[in-house]
Design an enzyme around this catalytic site. Structure first.
Site, PDB file in Angstrom:
ATOM      1  CB  SER A 113      -0.911   0.013   1.228  1.00 34.30           C
ATOM      2  OG  SER A 113      -1.517   1.282   1.399  1.00 34.30           O
ATOM      3  CE  LYS A 114       0.156   5.375  -5.332  1.00 33.19           C
ATOM      4  NZ  LYS A 114      -0.465   6.486  -6.090  1.00 33.19           N
ATOM      5  NE  ARG A 115      -3.659   4.956   1.550  1.00 33.70           N
ATOM      6  CZ  ARG A 115      -3.616   5.277   0.254  1.00 33.70           C
ATOM      7  NH1 ARG A 115      -3.121   6.421  -0.122  1.00 33.70           N
ATOM      8  NH2 ARG A 115      -4.039   4.446  -0.675  1.00 33.70           N
TER       9      ARG A 115
END
Length: 543
Positions: free
Chosen positions: A305-307
């Site tokens: 995930s980008k986060r």
């Protein structure tokens, strides 16, 4: 769906709509083979050439909605390798049409991350190129012109459905245990009805009219794909409420005008490819060849995930991972190389370019193995120290600055000659995962000259004799861990000292620490001269 009131779309686009396309009761079929789809338009193949010797052009097109993680880096890398392996061009395009999720500064950070990794675009928003602009928000007039064309051809239409109606459709589909999708109601509006709605200044979006036939294409990794997208989705929005095109529309227009020949992207976009191909055909354009890369998974099997902080490039940059080590790490997830690459301890970018083969990419998802990253980072440090004199000098300077910063309170007692730093690096290669490990507290003895211990564990005269013995090659010919261990034991016996007591005194004098590497190991890394110097200091006999 978001809706908009009329702007330039209202005055620029035609009202005439063509009759609705047929629907089909056929569902979705997906299977694999090695042959290209029958009747497909000729395109450059996986070897990078077609009969006209067309230049290979690929693109990496991230959205600035977050920061780059390993999945994005792998996509960028494989596009770059494919282009360079075939003498082509690698294009960076920023797809910033999703203004609600836009992150300020993310595009610049993505560019910085690519350059840090050594993946240098040939054309991008910063250096420009013959097919720009390379940021979608600057290509507004192009999208305006192109959507007008397919409106006139009857492949796109105004949709006046409200958010309320779309939400009711979704709830009803869920109640009936069906897949929610738009029912294409506004396909069937007459020119008069459209003119009336526009005259009232009703809000609208623009949708693309999907063809109900099965869409077939050859995925260069997965083989033949057949998908009846119109049975799974309603007509997609191509112009959104904020006046920007959707990803699907802008993506196709930009790929055409940037002359992209091959699209290498994550497998999560495979289901959208038939939609993109329909858009290409609606314009009368030739689609590029598509290759969908398998997912990279976390060690526990979950999706990246980008986060997720620990897979972002910034995390690796801040933790002393070398760019090439990170590239080598992600090449282990999904393949793309022959066995030859495994024979190289520290492959370099040119090695990856030379050996990259799209046909050798594994279609199955793969999990990251953090231990491999440690291995590749150690190997990269060794490679630079032994094979690249300029890089070796940079590493020496970097370590020197790290030590000064970490032990700033002991700056007067630091040992930081270039020769000492190189000796430490040579000793540490099999023992560290990154350069940052060298400034951990347990290794502070490498840099900080310990202060004399007021507690006299062993008589100063005994330590002075020990220092004198260690200084001569007659008593200790080979200054290594094995020889030193035997010598210290023999010295303790000759001088009727408890071995444990002597080792405690030496540890205190050499490092000032209560734990860390063994005393003989500390001596080996410090070397004969510095070991003698520290023992003399502990004995109060420093020169």
């Amino acid at each position: 769906m978001n809706v908009i009131s009329g702007s330039w779309w209202r005055t620029s686009l035609p009202i005439v709509l063509h009759s609705a396309l047929r629907t089909s009761s056929v569902g979705c079929i997906r299977f694999y083979c090695d042959k290209p789809p029958v009747g497909a338009v000729s395109n450059p193949s996986a070897n990078g050439k077609d009969s006209n010797e067309q230049e290979v052009r690929v693109r990496f097109a991230p959205s600035p909605t977050g920061y780059m993680h390993l999945g994005g880096l792998r996509t960028a890398l494989y596009n770059y390798l494919f282009a360079k392996a075939h003498g082509g061009k690698f294009v960076l395009r920023i797809e910033d049409t999703d203004r609600d999720r836009f992150v300020e500064g993310a595009a610049e950070k993505l560019y910085s991350d690519l350059k840090w990794a050594g993946i240098e675009p040939d054309e991008d928003p910063y250096k420009g190129g013959p097919n720009g602009p390379y940021t979608q928000s600057q290509r507004y007039e192009i999208y305006k012109r192109e959507v007008k064309k397919i409106m006139e051809d009857g492949r796109a239409y105004y949709c006046f459905c409200t958010e309320r109606r779309l939400e009711l459709l979704r709830k009803e589909a869920l109640r009936l245990r069906q897949v929610p999708k738009y029912d294409n109601k506004c396909r069937h509006l007459t020119p008069g009805q459209i003119a009336e709605r526009l005259a009232k200044n009703d809000k609208f979006c623009i949708r693309f009219r999907l063809d109900s036939k099965g869409d077939e294409f050859n995925d260069l990794i997965y083989g033949k794909i057949v998908y009846f997208i119109a049975q799974q989705e309603g007509d997609p929005v191509i112009i959104k409420s904020d006046g920007y095109p959707t990803y699907h529309f802008a993506n196709v227009v930009d790929d055409h005008y940037m002359r992209i020949t091959h699209v290498l992207r994550g497998v999560e976009w495979q289901i959208s490819t038939p939609k993109h191909i329909q858009l290409f055909h609606a314009f009368g354009w030739r689609p590029p060849q598509y290759a969908h890369l398998p997912l990279i998974m976390n060690p526990n099997g979950s999706k990246l995930s980008k986060r997720q902080g620990d897979v972002q490039l910034e995390h690796y940059r801040n933790n002393g991972v070398f760019p090439q080590a990170l590239l080598n790490y992600i090449t282990q997830s999904g393949g793309g190389f022959g066995r030859e690459i495994l024979e190289l301890e520290a492959p370099q970018l040119n090695d990856l370019i030379r050996q990259f083969d799209l046909k050798k990419i594994n279609a199955n998802s793969s999990r990251l193995n953090p231990e491999l990253l440690k291995h590749f980072n150690r190997a990269e440090i060794r490679y630079k120290l032994e094979n690249d004199s300029e890089a070796a000098e940079r590493i020496v300077r970097e370590v020197t600055e790290m030590v000064r910063k970490e032990f700033s309170k002991d700056v007067k007692n630091l040992q930081l000659s270039p020769e000492h730093v190189r000796d430490v690096l040579s000793w540490s290669l099999p023992r560290i995962d990154s350069l940052q490990d060298l400034v951990k507290s347990k290794l502070s003895f490498l840099w900080v000259l310990p202060k004399p211990n007021r507690e006299k564990i062993v008589d100063s005269d005994i330590l002075a004799v020990l220092a004198k013995n260690l200084a001569t090659e007659t008593d200790v010919p080979e200054f290594n861990k094995s020889e030193l261990s035997q010598f210290i034991k023999a010295f303790a016996e000759r001088n009727h000292l408890a071995f444990e007591k002597l080792m405690k005194a030496l540890r205190s004098g050499l490092s000032g620490l209560q734990e860390g590497p063994s005393v003989p190991e500390m001596m080996e890394i410090l070397g004969r001269e510095k070991t003698v110097e520290r023992i003399e200091l502990a004995a109060g006999r420093q020169k």
